[in-house]
Design a protein around this motif. Structure first.
Motif, mmCIF file in Angstrom:
data_model
loop_
_atom_site.group_PDB
_atom_site.id
_atom_site.type_symbol
_atom_site.label_atom_id
_atom_site.label_comp_id
_atom_site.label_asym_id
_atom_site.label_seq_id
_atom_site.Cartn_x
_atom_site.Cartn_y
_atom_site.Cartn_z
ATOM 1 N N ILE A 163 0.852 -1.196 0.000
ATOM 2 C CA ILE A 163 0.000 0.000 0.000
ATOM 3 C C ILE A 163 0.882 1.239 0.000
ATOM 4 O O ILE A 163 1.821 1.356 0.798
ATOM 5 N N ASP A 164 0.578 2.180 -0.881
ATOM 6 C CA ASP A 164 1.316 3.445 -0.900
ATOM 7 C C ASP A 164 0.831 4.339 0.241
ATOM 8 O O ASP A 164 -0.356 4.673 0.322
ATOM 9 N N GLU A 165 1.757 4.690 1.125
ATOM 10 C CA GLU A 165 1.481 5.583 2.239
ATOM 11 C C GLU A 165 0.202 5.192 3.007
ATOM 12 O O GLU A 165 -0.774 5.949 3.082
ATOM 13 N N PRO A 166 0.202 4.003 3.593
ATOM 14 C CA PRO A 166 -0.986 3.563 4.344
ATOM 15 C C PRO A 166 -1.232 4.420 5.585
ATOM 16 O O PRO A 166 -0.294 4.749 6.311
ATOM 17 N N GLU A 167 -2.473 4.775 5.805
ATOM 18 C CA GLU A 167 -2.834 5.563 6.982
ATOM 19 C C GLU A 167 -3.696 4.765 7.964
ATOM 20 O O GLU A 167 -3.573 4.933 9.168
ATOM 21 N N SER A 168 -4.571 3.917 7.427
ATOM 22 C CA SER A 168 -5.436 3.126 8.305
ATOM 23 C C SER A 168 -5.567 1.699 7.769
ATOM 24 O O SER A 168 -5.675 1.485 6.561
ATOM 25 N N GLU A 189 -1.314 -4.485 17.684
ATOM 26 C CA GLU A 189 -0.110 -3.943 18.329
ATOM 27 C C GLU A 189 0.982 -3.673 17.293
ATOM 28 O O GLU A 189 1.632 -2.607 17.327
ATOM 29 N N ALA A 190 1.183 -4.611 16.376
ATOM 30 C CA ALA A 190 2.220 -4.440 15.361
ATOM 31 C C ALA A 190 1.903 -3.270 14.435
ATOM 32 O O ALA A 190 2.793 -2.490 14.068
ATOM 33 N N LEU A 191 0.651 -3.124 14.057
ATOM 34 C CA LEU A 191 0.255 -2.035 13.161
ATOM 35 C C LEU A 191 0.372 -0.678 13.838
ATOM 36 O O LEU A 191 0.824 0.300 13.236
ATOM 37 N N GLU A 192 -0.018 -0.603 15.090
ATOM 38 C CA GLU A 192 0.107 0.659 15.830
ATOM 39 C C GLU A 192 1.570 1.034 16.013
ATOM 40 O O GLU A 192 1.932 2.216 15.935
ATOM 41 N N ASP A 193 2.415 0.024 16.235
ATOM 42 C CA ASP A 193 3.855 0.289 16.328
ATOM 43 C C ASP A 193 4.402 0.825 15.006
ATOM 44 O O ASP A 193 5.387 1.574 14.992
ATOM 45 N N ALA A 194 3.757 0.431 13.905
ATOM 46 C CA ALA A 194 4.187 0.893 12.583
ATOM 47 C C ALA A 194 3.635 2.281 12.265
ATOM 48 O O ALA A 194 3.954 2.852 11.216
ATOM 49 N N GLY A 195 2.803 2.813 13.152
ATOM 50 C CA GLY A 195 2.333 4.181 12.997
ATOM 51 C C GLY A 195 1.061 4.362 12.201
ATOM 52 O O GLY A 195 0.788 5.468 11.713
ATOM 53 N N VAL A 196 0.266 3.303 12.055
ATOM 54 C CA VAL A 196 -0.990 3.450 11.314
ATOM 55 C C VAL A 196 -2.188 3.295 12.258
ATOM 56 O O VAL A 196 -2.090 2.642 13.303
ATOM 57 N N GLU A 197 -3.291 3.891 11.866
ATOM 58 C CA GLU A 197 -4.521 3.767 12.638
ATOM 59 C C GLU A 197 -5.131 2.391 12.376
ATOM 60 O O GLU A 197 -5.109 1.895 11.245
ATOM 61 N N VAL A 198 -5.686 1.792 13.412
ATOM 62 C CA VAL A 198 -6.283 0.458 13.280
ATOM 63 C C VAL A 198 -7.776 0.533 13.567
ATOM 64 O O VAL A 198 -8.201 1.099 14.581
ATOM 65 N N LYS A 199 -8.567 -0.026 12.666
ATOM 66 C CA LYS A 199 -10.011 -0.111 12.855
ATOM 67 C C LYS A 199 -10.421 -1.580 12.806
ATOM 68 O O LYS A 199 -10.017 -2.311 11.895
ATOM 69 N N THR A 200 -11.207 -1.994 13.783
ATOM 70 C CA THR A 200 -11.556 -3.408 13.923
ATOM 71 C C THR A 200 -13.062 -3.615 13.832
ATOM 72 O O THR A 200 -13.840 -2.877 14.441
#
Length: 324
Positions: A163-168, A189-200
């Protein structure tokens, strides 16, 4: 009359001896063959493949179905009542060994017996599921293989890389499956550490999967799906939504990718099932017992790309690389 009576007696004796001989032969066949009872929670490609791999592992260990092995296969079709009644049947039939495919099936068998050896596969965390005391020293009549990916961050990194410049990023799973929640929490946890917003978002049944996938796809740049039985059972539905919304999806297993996700760096359930079968063969041989037989992880993880899906998403399949 005496001669006639003697002939009748001789004939009856011959028939009786023949019957005894046939019964003895039947017992010898029954005694020579090991009996394995199998309980699978639901039918979908990953679990079906694990079962086929299990039989292959048994065969390599010297146990061939139809020769020196009989298998009683039961599929609960994700019904709790079926799980209990089928577990009771397999235990009552005095199987030499039991196989539980996926956490609910493994737990159901373990609830019915503490004596018959049980091996399990497609279970994410045996200790968390109360099946063993620890992976290193199970301490009970249960052991087997885990489908926990040693480093889920590699799967989330794979998703971010396409993904180009993923934000969420979205995560979807069935909250009622303990194994799925464990993986979803690690992925978040891994995604938040990578600096992206997570929606579940979660779905309780396969009937909810299309709506959940569609809703989440509209709100994120990509989606991660763990090795979840509910979502794996609806893999093609997920694939259809992914194509329609142009959403890259990374899943936990190869079978989920073949069903409709874009890619995975994950579990090969055929190989995992084969490992389990090899463990079972050692137990049937009498060379090992579940209580001191450590739980095993997958021997290898594989990068698997759905090229058709990649092309539908305008992604070059060759650009998708194994995460470092």
């Amino acid at each position: 009359m005496k001669k006639s009576g003697l002939l009748v007696l001789t004939a009856l004796s011959t028939l009786a001896l023949a019957a005894c001989g046939n019964e003895a032969a039947g017992n010898e066949d029954a005694d020579g063959a090991k009996k394995v009872g199998v309980l699978q929670v639901v039918q979908h490609d990953s679990l079906d493949t694990a079962y086929e791999g299990f039989k292959e592992g048994l065969a390599e260990g010297g146990y061939e179905e139809g020769e020196n092995l009989t298998i009683d296969y039961q599929n609960a079709q994700n019904n709790q009542d079926n799980l209990k009644s089928m577990s009771e049947k397999l235990v009552k039939d005095q199987s030499d060994l039991l196989l539980g495919i996926a956490t609910p099936a493994a737990q159901s068998l373990a609830n019915e017996t503490s004596d018959i050896p049980i091996v399990v596969t497609a279970v994410t965390d045996l200790a968390e599921a109360k099946l063993v005391e620890s992976d290193e020293e199970p301490g009970r009549n249960v052991t087997g293989t885990t489908d926990m990916v040693p480093d889920i961050a590699k799967q989330t990194d794979l998703l971010l890389s396409v993904i180009d410049e993923p934000e969420s990023i979205g995560i979807m799973y069935n909250a009622g499956e303990a194994n799925s929640k464990i993986q979803a929490d690690l992925a978040q946890e891994a995604l938040e550490d990578a600096g992206v917003e997570v929606k579940t978002l979660t779905a309780n049944t396969t009937n909810d999967v299309q709506q959940v996938t569609t809703s989440l796809a509209k709100d994120v740049d990509g989606i991660y799906v763990p090795t979840d039985n509910t979502f794996a059972s609806a893999a093609t539905v997920i694939g259809d939504v992914a194509k329609e919304t142009k959403t890259p999806i990374v899943a936990g297993s190869i079978e989920q990718v073949e069903g409709g996700a874009l890619a995975t760096y994950g579990i090969d359930y055929a190989s995992l099932g084969k490992q389990t079968g090899e463990m079972a063969a050692k137990i049937l041989d009498g060379d090992a017992q579940p209580n001191d037989m450590p739980v095993e992880e997958a021997n290898e993880l594989k990068l698997h790309v759905n090229e058709e899906m990649a092309q539908a998403l305008d992604i070059d399949p060759d650009s998708i690389k194994e995460p470092e």
